[in-house]
Design a protein around this motif. Structure first.
Motif, PDB file in Angstrom:
ATOM      1  N   ARG A 261       0.536  -1.512  -0.449  1.00  0.00           N
ATOM      2  CA  ARG A 261      -0.124   0.211   0.161  1.00  0.00           C
ATOM      3  C   ARG A 261       1.001   0.906   0.443  1.00  0.00           C
ATOM      4  O   ARG A 261       0.257   2.571  -0.587  1.00  0.00           O
ATOM      5  CB  ARG A 261      -1.081  -0.042   1.125  1.00  0.00           C
ATOM      6  N   GLN A 262       2.248   0.982   0.534  1.00  0.00           N
ATOM      7  CA  GLN A 262       2.254   2.543   0.783  1.00  0.00           C
ATOM      8  C   GLN A 262       4.228   2.151   0.561  1.00  0.00           C
ATOM      9  O   GLN A 262       5.090   1.268   0.969  1.00  0.00           O
ATOM     10  CB  GLN A 262       2.885   3.279   1.951  1.00  0.00           C
ATOM     11  N   VAL A 263       5.146   2.651  -0.179  1.00  0.00           N
ATOM     12  CA  VAL A 263       6.540   3.073  -0.831  1.00  0.00           C
ATOM     13  C   VAL A 263       7.115   4.510  -0.124  1.00  0.00           C
ATOM     14  O   VAL A 263       6.959   4.832  -1.168  1.00  0.00           O
ATOM     15  CB  VAL A 263       7.029   2.444  -1.670  1.00  0.00           C
ATOM     16  N   ASN A 264       8.206   3.766   0.816  1.00  0.00           N
ATOM     17  CA  ASN A 264       8.368   5.712   1.001  1.00  0.00           C
ATOM     18  C   ASN A 264       9.585   5.639   1.004  1.00  0.00           C
ATOM     19  O   ASN A 264      10.769   4.604   1.651  1.00  0.00           O
ATOM     20  CB  ASN A 264       7.725   5.427   2.899  1.00  0.00           C
ATOM     21  N   GLU A 265      10.225   6.520   1.006  1.00  0.00           N
ATOM     22  CA  GLU A 265      11.710   6.790   1.699  1.00  0.00           C
ATOM     23  C   GLU A 265      12.238   6.406   2.671  1.00  0.00           C
ATOM     24  O   GLU A 265      11.257   7.003   3.417  1.00  0.00           O
ATOM     25  CB  GLU A 265      11.738   8.910   0.629  1.00  0.00           C
ATOM     26  N   ILE A 266      13.503   6.435   2.969  1.00  0.00           N
ATOM     27  CA  ILE A 266      14.704   6.300   4.052  1.00  0.00           C
ATOM     28  C   ILE A 266      14.454   7.806   4.754  1.00  0.00           C
ATOM     29  O   ILE A 266      15.041   8.160   3.395  1.00  0.00           O
ATOM     30  CB  ILE A 266      15.111   4.904   4.058  1.00  0.00           C
ATOM     31  N   LYS A 267      14.218   8.191   5.661  1.00  0.00           N
ATOM     32  CA  LYS A 267      14.904   9.389   5.792  1.00  0.00           C
ATOM     33  C   LYS A 267      15.581   9.614   7.104  1.00  0.00           C
ATOM     34  O   LYS A 267      15.698   8.897   7.486  1.00  0.00           O
ATOM     35  CB  LYS A 267      13.523   9.599   6.991  1.00  0.00           C
TER      36      LYS A 267
END
Length: 91
Positions: free
Chosen positions: A85-91
């Motif tokens: 459902r989500q693919v986020n950049e690593i912070k």
């Protein structure tokens, strides 16, 4: 590659695979019109990307970038469905 799995109750019923790299993105042989099959990590866990998701193209682009370039992302999998459902950049 280090992969961690966490559950955050504030993340819309998602289980997160943090700092994960995609191994392969292919058409799902059982439902090619509905899903892409996505394998994550060394253990080759299989998850799915729905072609009907409103963010399908954006998610697919990030997953392909991870598979081709080895870029890691935080990946949110919907609980009890194995659907990304989500693919986020690593912070």
């Amino acid at each position: 590659m280090i992969t961690s799995c966490s559950h955050n109750p504030n993340s819309q019923n998602l289980t997160w695979y943090n700092n994960s790299t995609i191994n392969q993105v292919t058409e799902d042989p059982e439902n090619p019109e509905k899903f892409q099959r996505v394998t994550i990590g060394i253990s080759q866990q299989v998850f799915y990307l729905s072609k009907k998701d409103p963010d399908y193209q954006i998610l697919l682009e990030k997953l392909n970038q991870s598979a081709k370039e080895g870029k890691a992302f935080n990946i949110g999998i919907e609980n009890n469905t194995n659907i990304i459902r989500q693919v986020n950049e690593i912070k």
